[in-house]
Design a protein around this motif. Structure first.
Motif, short mmCIF file in Angstrom:
data_model
loop_
_atom_site.label_atom_id
_atom_site.label_comp_id
_atom_site.label_asym_id
_atom_site.label_seq_id
_atom_site.Cartn_x
_atom_site.Cartn_y
_atom_site.Cartn_z
N PHE A 136 0.82 -1.20 0.00
CA PHE A 136 0.00 0.00 0.00
C PHE A 136 0.87 1.26 0.00
N SER A 137 0.32 2.34 -0.55
CA SER A 137 0.95 3.65 -0.43
C SER A 137 0.86 4.12 1.03
N GLY A 138 1.58 5.21 1.34
CA GLY A 138 1.56 5.72 2.71
C GLY A 138 0.17 6.08 3.18
N PRO A 162 -0.49 11.03 12.57
CA PRO A 162 -1.04 10.20 11.50
C PRO A 162 -0.81 10.72 10.09
N THR A 163 -0.61 12.04 9.92
CA THR A 163 -0.51 12.57 8.55
C THR A 163 0.91 12.92 8.15
N PRO A 168 -0.83 16.13 0.14
CA PRO A 168 -2.00 16.93 0.53
C PRO A 168 -3.33 16.23 0.29
N GLU A 169 -3.47 15.51 -0.82
CA GLU A 169 -4.74 14.84 -1.12
C GLU A 169 -5.03 13.73 -0.12
N GLU A 170 -4.01 12.91 0.17
CA GLU A 170 -4.19 11.84 1.15
C GLU A 170 -4.42 12.40 2.55
N ARG A 171 -3.76 13.50 2.86
CA ARG A 171 -3.94 14.13 4.17
C ARG A 171 -5.38 14.59 4.34
N ASN A 172 -5.95 15.22 3.31
CA ASN A 172 -7.34 15.66 3.39
C ASN A 172 -8.28 14.48 3.53
N ARG A 173 -8.03 13.42 2.77
CA ARG A 173 -8.89 12.23 2.83
C ARG A 173 -8.83 11.61 4.23
N PHE A 174 -7.63 11.54 4.77
CA PHE A 174 -7.46 10.94 6.09
C PHE A 174 -8.13 11.79 7.16
#
Length: 294
Positions: A136-138, A162-163, A168-174
């Motif tokens: 998996f990606s980070g 956690p972030t 930025p996109e994954e951070r917002n989703r998380f």
């Protein structure tokens, strides 16, 4: 309503390092942000709350139960996402969640299956359920980490940095995922990223050198600095003079020049302009005050 009560908590390790010094907090349902620089004592506090280590002194109660006397109570009601967590190689997301669910005491096969599918949907990983987690990606791995933390319907979730490292996109989703989770349980977010606390939390605390140095509502904290934050653009060669003569709380490079922020009741000099404060200014001003007191 869940209540986590931390009273006069201290932790000194065998090598003499004092990681926590007389920390007291009361945390209820919702997102609670714990801010602090690396080495501030955040992870030590998280590990102590999770009953992974005993404090030197002080008490932690969860819903009225002393977790030092009954560590199994908090473990049965806890979901934990540490900064880094290992995974078994070549094991799919579904199989690993199934294994972890059994370890958490979910023995009914249908109950496990239904809960795993629900969590994979919630974390947007259902389409990847047969892929090995180590591939998996980070961001995907962090979302998987939340899925495993939610197994067993915990009443408190601890997430530690956690972030960090997410785009930025994954951070917002998380963060959107954390926000959904925090509506009915305690989510304790430990981080040094101010934006995460600003975006997610209605209550926060700042810890430095093992001590609690600020606590409250992020918006109230920002309001307390209105008409007190001043900004000026300077050349890098001027840094030393300004650092000596002004109460600089933060600085950052912009197009090769330094933007400096100063906390003051009046205009420091004619070159400074008044700006609207944000949570970063709160964070850096509190840290600067604490450093000055030392």
């Amino acid at each position: 309503m869940n209540i986590l009560s931390i009273k006069n908590l201290s932790k000194t390790y065998e090598n003499g390092t004092q990681a926590l010094a007389d920390v007291s907090l009361e945390i209820t349902n919702g997102m609670f942000g714990l801010l602090g620089p690396n080495g501030a004592g955040k992870s030590s506090l998280m590990r102590t709350i999770a009953a992974l280590q005993e404090p030197t002194s002080g008490i932690i109660e969860f819903n009225g139960i002393n977790i030092m006397e009954n560590s199994m109570y908090v473990r049965e009601n806890l979901g934990y996402l540490p900064q880094e967590f290992g995974v078994y190689p070549k094991i799919s997301a579904y199989r690993l969640l199934d294994h972890l669910a059994i370890l958490k005491g979910i023995v009914n096969k249908k109950e496990r299956h239904d809960q795993i599918v629900t969590l994979l949907q919630q974390t947007n990983l259902l389409q990847h359920k047969d892929k090995a987690v180590h591939s998996f990606s980070g961001g995907m791995r962090q979302r998987f980490g939340i899925a495993q933390a939610l197994l067993g319907n915990p009443k408190i979730i601890i997430v530690d940095e956690p972030t960090a490292g997410l785009d930025p996109e994954e951070r917002n989703r998380f963060n959107n995922l954390l926000s959904e989770i925090g509506e009915s349980i305690i989510v304790l977010l430990s981080t040094h990223i101010v934006e995460d606390v600003r975006d997610l939390c209605t209550k926060m605390a700042i810890i430095a050198n093992g001590k609690l140095i600020s606590e409250g509502n992020p918006n109230d904290a920002v309001d307390s600095l209105k008409n007190k934050i001043w900004m000026k653009v300077i050349h890098k060669s001027e840094w030393q003079d300004y650092q000596t003569n002004f109460n600089i709380i933060s600085s950052h490079l912009n197009s090769g020049k330094l933007n400096i922020h100063v906390c003051a009741d009046q205009q420091p000099d004619s070159g400074f302009g008044l700006i609207s404060p944000d949570l970063s200014d709160v964070y850096f001003s509190v840290l600067a005050q604490n450093q000055f007191k030392k």
